[in-house]
Design a protein around this motif. Structure first.
Motif, PDB file in Angstrom:
ATOM      1  N   LEU A 285       0.837  -1.193   0.000  1.00 52.84           N
ATOM      2  CA  LEU A 285       0.000   0.000   0.000  1.00 52.84           C
ATOM      3  C   LEU A 285       0.878   1.251   0.000  1.00 52.84           C
ATOM      4  CD1 LEU A 285      -2.589  -1.219   2.667  1.00 52.84           C
ATOM      5  CD2 LEU A 285      -2.685  -1.469   0.172  1.00 52.84           C
ATOM      6  N   LYS A 286       0.680   2.114  -0.977  1.00 54.41           N
ATOM      7  CA  LYS A 286       1.565   3.262  -1.164  1.00 54.41           C
ATOM      8  C   LYS A 286       0.907   4.606  -0.879  1.00 54.41           C
ATOM      9  CE  LYS A 286       4.781   0.478  -2.501  1.00 54.41           C
ATOM     10  NZ  LYS A 286       5.878   0.144  -1.557  1.00 54.41           N
ATOM     11  N   GLN A 292      -6.095   3.319   4.672  1.00 52.12           N
ATOM     12  CA  GLN A 292      -7.353   3.429   5.406  1.00 52.12           C
ATOM     13  C   GLN A 292      -8.391   2.431   4.903  1.00 52.12           C
ATOM     14  OE1 GLN A 292      -8.344   7.704   5.266  1.00 52.12           O
ATOM     15  NE2 GLN A 292      -7.938   7.743   7.465  1.00 52.12           N
ATOM     16  N   ASN A 293      -8.476   2.272   3.576  1.00 51.10           N
ATOM     17  CA  ASN A 293      -9.441   1.325   3.018  1.00 51.10           C
ATOM     18  C   ASN A 293      -9.154  -0.102   3.482  1.00 51.10           C
ATOM     19  OD1 ASN A 293     -10.891   3.283   1.639  1.00 51.10           O
ATOM     20  ND2 ASN A 293      -9.680   3.071  -0.234  1.00 51.10           N
ATOM     21  N   PRO A 303     -14.081   1.720  14.569  1.00 50.66           N
ATOM     22  CA  PRO A 303     -14.408   2.863  13.698  1.00 50.66           C
ATOM     23  C   PRO A 303     -13.107   3.458  13.142  1.00 50.66           C
ATOM     24  CG  PRO A 303     -14.518   3.544  15.980  1.00 50.66           C
ATOM     25  CD  PRO A 303     -14.197   2.080  15.993  1.00 50.66           C
ATOM     26  N   MET A 304     -12.505   2.738  12.178  1.00 52.34           N
ATOM     27  CA  MET A 304     -11.151   3.051  11.747  1.00 52.34           C
ATOM     28  C   MET A 304     -11.024   4.467  11.201  1.00 52.34           C
ATOM     29  SD  MET A 304      -8.134   1.903  11.835  1.00 52.34           S
ATOM     30  CE  MET A 304      -8.421   0.186  12.247  1.00 52.34           C
ATOM     31  N   ARG A 305     -12.058   4.980  10.518  1.00 57.83           N
ATOM     32  CA  ARG A 305     -11.976   6.335   9.961  1.00 57.83           C
ATOM     33  C   ARG A 305     -11.925   7.391  11.071  1.00 57.83           C
ATOM     34  NH1 ARG A 305     -10.947   6.990   4.329  1.00 57.83           N
ATOM     35  NH2 ARG A 305     -11.524   4.979   3.399  1.00 57.83           N
ATOM     36  N   GLN A 306     -12.519   7.083  12.217  1.00 57.80           N
ATOM     37  CA  GLN A 306     -12.441   8.013  13.348  1.00 57.80           C
ATOM     38  C   GLN A 306     -11.081   7.922  14.051  1.00 57.80           C
ATOM     39  OE1 GLN A 306     -15.770   7.854  16.121  1.00 57.80           O
ATOM     40  NE2 GLN A 306     -17.078   6.930  14.548  1.00 57.80           N
ATOM     41  N   GLU A 312      -1.862  10.577   9.439  1.00 53.56           N
ATOM     42  CA  GLU A 312      -1.148   9.408   9.944  1.00 53.56           C
ATOM     43  C   GLU A 312      -1.163   8.281   8.925  1.00 53.56           C
ATOM     44  OE1 GLU A 312       0.860   6.523  12.200  1.00 53.56           O
ATOM     45  OE2 GLU A 312       0.910   8.714  12.110  1.00 53.56           O
ATOM     46  N   ALA A 313      -2.266   8.141   8.183  1.00 61.33           N
ATOM     47  CA  ALA A 313      -2.335   7.119   7.135  1.00 61.33           C
ATOM     48  C   ALA A 313      -1.299   7.402   6.047  1.00 61.33           C
ATOM     49  CB  ALA A 313      -3.739   7.061   6.542  1.00 61.33           C
ATOM     50  N   ASP A 314      -1.153   8.677   5.675  1.00 61.33           N
ATOM     51  CA  ASP A 314      -0.134   9.047   4.679  1.00 61.33           C
ATOM     52  C   ASP A 314       1.268   8.749   5.199  1.00 61.33           C
ATOM     53  OD1 ASP A 314      -1.964   9.926   2.797  1.00 61.33           O
ATOM     54  OD2 ASP A 314      -1.925  12.006   3.503  1.00 61.33           O
ATOM     55  N   ARG A 315       1.523   9.108   6.456  1.00 62.00           N
ATOM     56  CA  ARG A 315       2.853   8.847   7.029  1.00 62.00           C
ATOM     57  C   ARG A 315       3.143   7.353   7.063  1.00 62.00           C
ATOM     58  NH1 ARG A 315       5.337   6.549  10.686  1.00 62.00           N
ATOM     59  NH2 ARG A 315       3.393   5.738  11.548  1.00 62.00           N
TER      60      ARG A 315
END
Length: 545
Positions: A285-286, A292-293, A303-306, A312-315
């Protein structure tokens, strides 16, 4: 550009130079300062002691072995103030369907010292604060500074160390001449690598051993403090609680679990370790959105999106993470540079000896004056030509501690504890040798080397399948673990599994390894005897029929 700066820079002297300002480096500096040493310099590439490094934001469990050092410095109470005690260790397991179960992890032996869970950053900061509060007259810490070169320089009185360090500024290059250089700079140690080029015997070459956990990749997710466990926010994580969150996927390349270890500070970020094989889908995953998906599908109970911010997902997506090293160690723990062949003489005494055979004149190095009796029956008359004390030049030396001499996966939680014990052993050797570090170097290697070898071998067998990297092999290992544990309760010559033994800080790693090997031989023997017995019974039954 830097070479001209180095040439023009003055050479600075210091008693001790420590490369690496992690737990081992700060611990070594504090121990030496407590022993009365001074002019100790620590160089560390990080900009501050409290730098937050997401992929190094793991927790330590400082057990009785590591507390030998905190007891020595009288700071175990400070450790307790920032750590979660093992006596209050609770684990909540959350299944993919939302089922939860909380249990208190039982103590193996209530008589053993309480261990403390503490984030790496908090522990390093605690050691640095101890330096700042009590030892600034003896210890100088230089952050944002790297060791870039180590050389031997031959002088009239022997070889000397010359160490080049470089700060954050382009022209901030200096040369130091330490009497003692200590390498606490990890498995990629520049200090050990330099010694390996100086000494061609192989003493400083890392010896590697296979392990099922070697090569596993890991990344660390930084999550908010007290993040919600359900979409409505009715339940939140508790900082002092440990969590094992199981994923929904069952395919090997997608199966995932989140592990969260306890924290004392309720406002500190929670870190979740993700450990898996290098071919796992997660490492492909890049982008933050892809992360996140995937995590949203992997952990439908959260509630992963919360919980996981886009930043942080980008990092996490861009992070290279790390991989578990191969268990490895080197047999060489010290190196001593050559001193001058003869001591520097500053006293010359003329001695006239009268004996039955006649009279002769001698020279003697010392400061005494007067006469003394000869074994031949005559007298010695001593006239000092000078009154200076004799000066003997001392050689420079290099010492290795921590991950620079032993490195392995975190299977049994002994990385930081073994490093702190290295420092304690050095302290004990210095005490025995009256702080004569030249004699202490070889003695330290003699005392510590067997344990360095043993802890690496223990990591191979103690708990290598705990990361669920292979279901069948993990089950077989668990069965063997249970058999050893069960038999140890009824047969006195069977020892508990190494994972339990290593938590007894009163046992050396060498003794634990000896007990582990002894139990293995006994179990193999019992298995052979049992198999032979079954074959014998089968043959008897066959002959009867």
């Amino acid at each position: 550009m830097h070479s001209s700066t180095v040439q023009s820079a003055s050479i600075l002297g210091c008693n001790v130079l420590i490369v690496g300002g992690g737990p081992a480096g700060f611990a070594a500096a504090l121990m030496l300062a407590k022993r009365g040493w001074s002019e100790i310099t620590v160089v560390e590439k990080r900009s501050t002691a409290q730098d937050y490094e997401p992929d190094k934001s793991f927790n330590y469990m400082i057990d009785g072995r590591g507390q030998k050092f905190t007891d020595l410095l009288e700071i175990t109470d400070k450790l307790a103030a920032i750590g979660v005690p093992s006596s209050e260790f609770y684990l909540t397991r959350i299944e993919a369907n939302g089922d939860r179960k909380t249990l208190k992890v039982p103590l193996i032996d209530s008589n053993r010292k309480t261990a403390y869970w503490v984030p790496r950053r908090a522990f390093v900061q605690m050691l640095y604060q101890e330096i700042q509060q009590h030892w600034t007259a003896q210890i100088t810490v230089r952050f944002n500074t790297r060791c870039t070169a180590i050389n031997k320089v031959r002088q009239w009185d022997g070889e000397r160390l010359e160490v080049t360090i470089e700060g954050g500024e382009p022209d901030s290059v200096q040369r130091l001449e330490p009497r003692l250089l200590i390498g606490c700079d990890g498995v990629q140690s520049i200090v050990r690598s330099t010694l390996n080029t100086w000494d061609q015997s192989g003493r400083f070459e890392m010896q590697s051993f296979p392990s099922p956990s070697s090569g596993l990749r890991y990344k660390v997710l930084s999550l908010p403090p007290n993040f919600p466990l359900d979409a409505a926010g009715k339940e939140q994580t508790v900082s002092t609680m440990s969590y094992a969150i199981r994923g929904a996927f069952r395919q090997r390349k997608q199966a995932l679990s989140l592990g969260l270890l306890p924290l004392k500070d309720p406002q500190a970020p929670r870190t979740a370790n993700l450990v898996n094989r290098p071919d796992h889908y997660l490492w492909q995953l890049k982008t933050g959105e892809a992360v996140q998906n995937f995590l949203e599908r992997a952990f439908p109970q959260l509630p992963m999106r919360q919980i996981l911010s886009p930043e942080e997902a980008d990092r996490f997506a861009q992070s290279k993470g790390g991989s578990f090293p191969t268990p490895q160690f080197c047999s060489g723990l010290y190196y001593r540079l050559s001193a001058a062949a003869e001591p520097k003489k500053s006293i010359r005494e003329s001695i006239r000896e009268s004996t039955h055979e006649g009279t002769r004149e001698l020279t003697h190095e010392g400061t005494r004056e007067g006469t003394f009796e000869s074994t031949h029956g005559g007298t010695h008359e001593i006239n000092s030509e000078t009154t200076h004390e004799t000066t003997y030049e001392t050689a420079s030396g290099v010492l290795l501690l921590g991950d620079a001499i032993h490195c392995f996966p975190p299977d049994i939680g002994q990385g930081v504890n073994s490093a702190l014990e290295d420092v304690v052993v050095l302290h004990q050797v210095l005490a025995e040798e009256g702080d004569d570090w030249e004699r202490s170097l070889s003695r330290y290697e003699q005392v510590r080397s067997p344990d360095v070898h043993a802890v690496v071998r223990l990591v191979q067998v103690a708990a290598p399948w705990q990361y669920r990297q292979d279901w069948w092999r993990g089950k077989l290992w668990a069965i063997g673990f249970a058999v050893r544990l069960g038999l140890s309760k009824v047969l006195p010559w069977i020892h508990p599994p190494a994972f339990f033994l290593v938590q007894n800080h009163q046992l050396s790693y060498q003794e634990i390894w000896r007990r582990t090997q002894s139990t293995t031989r006994i179990l193999i023997g019992m298995g052979v005897i049992g198999l032979a017995g079954l074959l014998g019974i089968a043959m008897i039954i066959g002959s009867i029929q």
